[in-house]
Design a protein around this motif. Structure first.
Motif, mmCIF file in Angstrom:
data_model
loop_
_atom_site.group_PDB
_atom_site.id
_atom_site.type_symbol
_atom_site.label_atom_id
_atom_site.label_comp_id
_atom_site.label_asym_id
_atom_site.label_seq_id
_atom_site.Cartn_x
_atom_site.Cartn_y
_atom_site.Cartn_z
ATOM 1 N N VAL A 151 29.896 -3.550 7.072
ATOM 2 C CA VAL A 151 30.683 -2.322 6.938
ATOM 3 C C VAL A 151 30.951 -1.720 8.306
ATOM 4 C CG1 VAL A 151 30.634 0.067 6.101
ATOM 5 C CG2 VAL A 151 29.917 -1.785 4.600
ATOM 6 N N ASN A 152 29.934 -1.753 9.170
ATOM 7 C CA ASN A 152 30.059 -1.098 10.469
ATOM 8 C C ASN A 152 30.739 -1.972 11.517
ATOM 9 O OD1 ASN A 152 29.429 1.151 12.281
ATOM 10 N ND2 ASN A 152 27.963 -0.232 13.236
ATOM 11 N N LEU A 153 30.395 -3.267 11.533
ATOM 12 C CA LEU A 153 30.897 -4.158 12.578
ATOM 13 C C LEU A 153 32.226 -4.808 12.217
ATOM 14 C CD1 LEU A 153 27.542 -5.961 13.487
ATOM 15 C CD2 LEU A 153 28.590 -4.025 14.670
ATOM 16 N N GLY A 154 32.565 -4.772 10.936
ATOM 17 C CA GLY A 154 33.824 -5.366 10.514
ATOM 18 C C GLY A 154 33.779 -6.860 10.325
ATOM 19 N N SER A 155 32.584 -7.451 10.406
ATOM 20 C CA SER A 155 32.433 -8.886 10.187
ATOM 21 C C SER A 155 30.992 -9.186 9.795
ATOM 22 C CB SER A 155 32.803 -9.681 11.448
ATOM 23 O OG SER A 155 31.852 -9.470 12.480
ATOM 24 N N ASP A 156 30.756 -10.377 9.290
ATOM 25 C CA ASP A 156 29.404 -10.838 9.005
ATOM 26 C C ASP A 156 28.564 -10.771 10.281
ATOM 27 O OD1 ASP A 156 27.443 -12.582 7.276
ATOM 28 O OD2 ASP A 156 27.670 -13.650 9.199
ATOM 29 N N PHE A 157 27.299 -10.386 10.154
ATOM 30 C CA PHE A 157 26.435 -10.205 11.325
ATOM 31 C C PHE A 157 26.339 -11.471 12.162
ATOM 32 C CE2 PHE A 157 22.068 -10.254 13.192
ATOM 33 C CZ PHE A 157 22.249 -9.224 14.095
ATOM 34 N N TRP A 158 26.153 -12.618 11.497
ATOM 35 C CA TRP A 158 25.972 -13.864 12.234
ATOM 36 C C TRP A 158 27.275 -14.290 12.902
ATOM 37 C CZ3 TRP A 158 21.050 -13.877 12.508
ATOM 38 C CH2 TRP A 158 20.289 -13.404 11.435
ATOM 39 N N GLU A 159 28.403 -14.011 12.255
ATOM 40 C CA GLU A 159 29.692 -14.272 12.889
ATOM 41 C C GLU A 159 29.875 -13.366 14.106
ATOM 42 O OE1 GLU A 159 32.724 -13.735 10.000
ATOM 43 O OE2 GLU A 159 32.155 -15.480 8.793
ATOM 44 N N PHE A 160 29.441 -12.121 13.964
ATOM 45 C CA PHE A 160 29.536 -11.179 15.087
ATOM 46 C C PHE A 160 28.753 -11.694 16.287
ATOM 47 C CE2 PHE A 160 27.742 -7.629 17.501
ATOM 48 C CZ PHE A 160 28.886 -6.914 17.828
ATOM 49 N N LYS A 166 26.998 -11.496 24.476
ATOM 50 C CA LYS A 166 26.071 -10.466 24.952
ATOM 51 C C LYS A 166 25.087 -10.073 23.864
ATOM 52 C CE LYS A 166 26.010 -5.510 25.989
ATOM 53 N NZ LYS A 166 26.850 -4.289 26.132
ATOM 54 N N TYR A 167 25.591 -9.829 22.671
ATOM 55 C CA TYR A 167 24.731 -9.403 21.570
ATOM 56 C C TYR A 167 23.939 -10.578 21.003
ATOM 57 C CZ TYR A 167 27.089 -4.936 21.833
ATOM 58 O OH TYR A 167 27.561 -3.724 22.270
ATOM 59 N N ASN A 168 24.503 -11.771 21.096
ATOM 60 C CA ASN A 168 23.773 -12.966 20.669
ATOM 61 C C ASN A 168 22.528 -13.147 21.533
ATOM 62 O OD1 ASN A 168 23.626 -15.378 18.977
ATOM 63 N ND2 ASN A 168 24.058 -16.523 20.854
ATOM 64 N N THR A 169 22.691 -12.977 22.839
ATOM 65 C CA THR A 169 21.556 -13.082 23.762
ATOM 66 C C THR A 169 20.546 -11.971 23.501
ATOM 67 O OG1 THR A 169 22.928 -14.097 25.479
ATOM 68 C CG2 THR A 169 20.876 -13.063 26.194
ATOM 69 N N MET A 170 21.027 -10.757 23.287
ATOM 70 C CA MET A 170 20.144 -9.630 23.016
ATOM 71 C C MET A 170 19.304 -9.883 21.774
ATOM 72 S SD MET A 170 21.123 -5.680 22.036
ATOM 73 C CE MET A 170 22.010 -5.358 23.560
ATOM 74 N N PHE A 171 19.956 -10.362 20.718
ATOM 75 C CA PHE A 171 19.249 -10.625 19.466
ATOM 76 C C PHE A 171 18.217 -11.736 19.638
ATOM 77 C CE2 PHE A 171 18.902 -13.027 15.466
ATOM 78 C CZ PHE A 171 18.473 -12.024 14.611
ATOM 79 N N ASN A 172 18.599 -12.822 20.307
ATOM 80 C CA ASN A 172 17.671 -13.940 20.495
ATOM 81 C C ASN A 172 16.497 -13.557 21.391
ATOM 82 O OD1 ASN A 172 18.968 -15.896 18.851
ATOM 83 N ND2 ASN A 172 20.488 -16.229 20.435
ATOM 84 N N VAL A 202 13.092 -23.503 11.306
ATOM 85 C CA VAL A 202 14.438 -23.090 10.895
ATOM 86 C C VAL A 202 14.717 -21.678 11.394
ATOM 87 C CG1 VAL A 202 15.953 -22.618 8.936
ATOM 88 C CG2 VAL A 202 14.405 -24.583 8.870
ATOM 89 N N GLY A 203 15.849 -21.508 12.077
ATOM 90 C CA GLY A 203 16.149 -20.210 12.673
ATOM 91 C C GLY A 203 15.231 -19.917 13.839
ATOM 92 N N GLY A 204 14.839 -20.982 14.535
ATOM 93 C CA GLY A 204 13.831 -20.864 15.600
ATOM 94 C C GLY A 204 14.330 -20.318 16.920
ATOM 95 N N GLY A 205 15.619 -19.936 16.987
ATOM 96 C CA GLY A 205 16.142 -19.305 18.199
ATOM 97 C C GLY A 205 16.021 -20.191 19.423
ATOM 98 N N ASN A 206 15.507 -19.609 20.510
ATOM 99 C CA ASN A 206 15.405 -20.379 21.759
ATOM 100 C C ASN A 206 14.119 -21.196 21.851
ATOM 101 O OD1 ASN A 206 13.420 -18.499 22.350
ATOM 102 N ND2 ASN A 206 14.653 -17.365 23.823
ATOM 103 N N GLY A 207 13.366 -21.238 20.743
ATOM 104 C CA GLY A 207 12.213 -22.132 20.685
ATOM 105 C C GLY A 207 10.891 -21.533 21.096
ATOM 106 N N THR A 208 10.803 -20.215 21.185
ATOM 107 C CA THR A 208 9.556 -19.578 21.630
ATOM 108 C C THR A 208 8.385 -19.934 20.717
ATOM 109 O OG1 THR A 208 10.755 -17.730 22.613
ATOM 110 C CG2 THR A 208 8.430 -17.390 22.149
ATOM 111 N N THR A 209 8.575 -19.793 19.405
ATOM 112 C CA THR A 209 7.494 -20.121 18.465
ATOM 113 C C THR A 209 7.177 -21.606 18.510
ATOM 114 O OG1 THR A 209 8.107 -18.294 16.989
ATOM 115 C CG2 THR A 209 6.800 -20.076 16.040
ATOM 116 N N ALA A 210 8.211 -22.442 18.533
ATOM 117 C CA ALA A 210 7.991 -23.893 18.560
ATOM 118 C C ALA A 210 7.216 -24.318 19.802
ATOM 119 C CB ALA A 210 9.334 -24.612 18.497
ATOM 120 N N LYS A 229 25.514 -22.387 18.506
ATOM 121 C CA LYS A 229 25.655 -21.580 19.726
ATOM 122 C C LYS A 229 24.321 -21.045 20.236
ATOM 123 C CE LYS A 229 30.482 -20.167 19.646
ATOM 124 N NZ LYS A 229 31.437 -19.058 19.857
ATOM 125 N N VAL A 230 23.317 -21.047 19.369
ATOM 126 C CA VAL A 230 21.992 -20.575 19.783
ATOM 127 C C VAL A 230 21.250 -21.661 20.553
ATOM 128 C CG1 VAL A 230 19.723 -19.807 18.959
ATOM 129 C CG2 VAL A 230 21.798 -18.929 17.884
#
Length: 359
Positions: A151-160, A166-172, A202-210, A229-230
């Motif tokens: 509703v706020n961003l105008g698109s699906d969060f993951w698509e955003f 910039k925000y992809n890096t911030m989130f990861n 699954v959804g392990g991002g940049n691999g910190t947990t792994a 892209k992650v």
């Protein structure tokens, strides 16, 4: 004397007013926390090596004299809430004691550059692009399918995130900072990974947990599976690889699949789809592995009231993705509907539990 409002006593009404004001100004809690990180105050105190006086703090920050009182107000409030601690410094004879500020275990988690730092998580959660979504609760409630972020961003969060590096890096970075807490939790959870030869995060991002798991279990082959892209251009080694893909389509095969703080992002219907793909991944070639879920389990009857309050607060917060935090009963329902036969819940961190699910 009784009030004319539902025969309430004035004392009751005044207490209710105070409670309303507490909630009305609750955003100051998060904004003052954000301010302390933006001003680098946890690091300033850490680098000072001892409690820092107000005069030294404002000097380092180069605060105008007209705003020193405001700094003191913010620090006093943060200290009252346990973020910092106020220490009284004894000054020379005939002079007043000066307040000094020390780190607490909470603000130690905000010192950048240390092994366990949750500052990126705070910065991401309180970024105006994301946090402004909560002003749209009313509109979102009447939307059939859109998430609050949608509703706020105008698109699906993951698509955003895919479209905004910039925000992809911030989130990861935020997720990675939280994952480092797992290093502590694994000290009491070794049994979960023993005997495994391969695992997919699954959804392990940049691999910190792994990477933490690989360091602890060097013979275990780990695959980090996330959006292309992650995981693109990330460095691999002998027992850690990265694969891009879609968990709703297929998941790489392994002895175990790890879902750390993933399922709470999704609706029950989507969780069942994800779990079915996980089951396919761990039951290939006649093997019967397991799925490891690290997520919240709400248990109001057994846990401390403050802990339940935090979990219920996060349950409202995760509505931004149409996700939810779940009780054991709600988790069990998902597992059964996804075709699993049994599960076991073990403690992990203060907020999170570790759930082993068996086909």
């Amino acid at each position: 004397m009784a009030s004319s409002i539902n025969n309430r006593k004035p004392s009751e009404i005044f207490k209710a007013q105070a409670q309303l004001y507490k909630h009305m100004y609750a955003h100051i809690d998060s904004m003052s926390l954000k301010w302390s990180i933006e001003m680098n105050i946890p690091n300033i105190i850490h680098n000072h090596g001892k409690p820092i006086s107000l005069s030294n703090l404002v000097s380092i920050l180069q605060i105008p004299s007209s705003k020193i009182d405001n700094v003191q107000r913010l620090m006093r409030y943060l200290a009252h809430n346990g973020i910092f601690e106020i220490i009284k410094n004894q000054k020379l004879e005939n002079e007043e004691e000066e307040e000094a500020y020390a780190l607490t275990v909470v603000s130690e988690l905000l010192v950048k550059g240390t092994e366990l730092c949750l500052a990126p998580m705070v910065e991401c959660a309180l970024d105006p692009t994301f946090s402004s979504s909560f002003h749209k609760f009313k509109k979102w409630i009447y939307e059939e399918d859109l998430t609050l972020f949608g509703v706020n961003l105008g698109s699906d969060f993951w698509e955003f995130l895919n479209e905004n590096p910039k925000y992809n890096t911030m989130f990861n970075d935020a997720m990675a900072s939280d994952s480092k807490m797992i290093n502590l939790a694994l000290k009491d959870c070794d049994f979960v990974f023993e005997g495994l030869e391969s695992i997919v995060d699954v959804g392990g991002g940049n691999g910190t947990t792994a990477k933490i798991i690989c360091d602890k279990f060097p013979k275990l082959k780990c695959v980090v599976f996330d959006r292309p892209k992650v995981v693109e251009n990330l460095s691999e080694n002998d027992n850690l690889t990265y694969v891009g893909g879609d968990m709703f389509t297929s998941i790489p095969k392994a002895d175990a699949v790890l879902l750390k703080w993933i399922l709470h992002d999704w609706t029950d219907k989507d969780c069942i789809r994800i779990l079915k793909k996980c089951k396919e991944a761990v039951t290939s070639d006649g093997k019967r592995g397991k799925v490891i879920v690290i997520d919240m389990v709400i248990n109001e009857k057994k846990e401390d009231n403050q802990l339940t309050e935090i979990k219920l607060l996060m349950n409202v917060s995760i509505s931004c993705l149409n996700g939810k935090e779940r009780t054991e009963k709600e988790w069990k329902k998902l597992f059964i509907e996804a075709g699993f036969q049994d599960y076991k819940i073990s403690p992990c961190t203060e907020l999170l539990s570790l759930i082993e699910i068996f086909p």
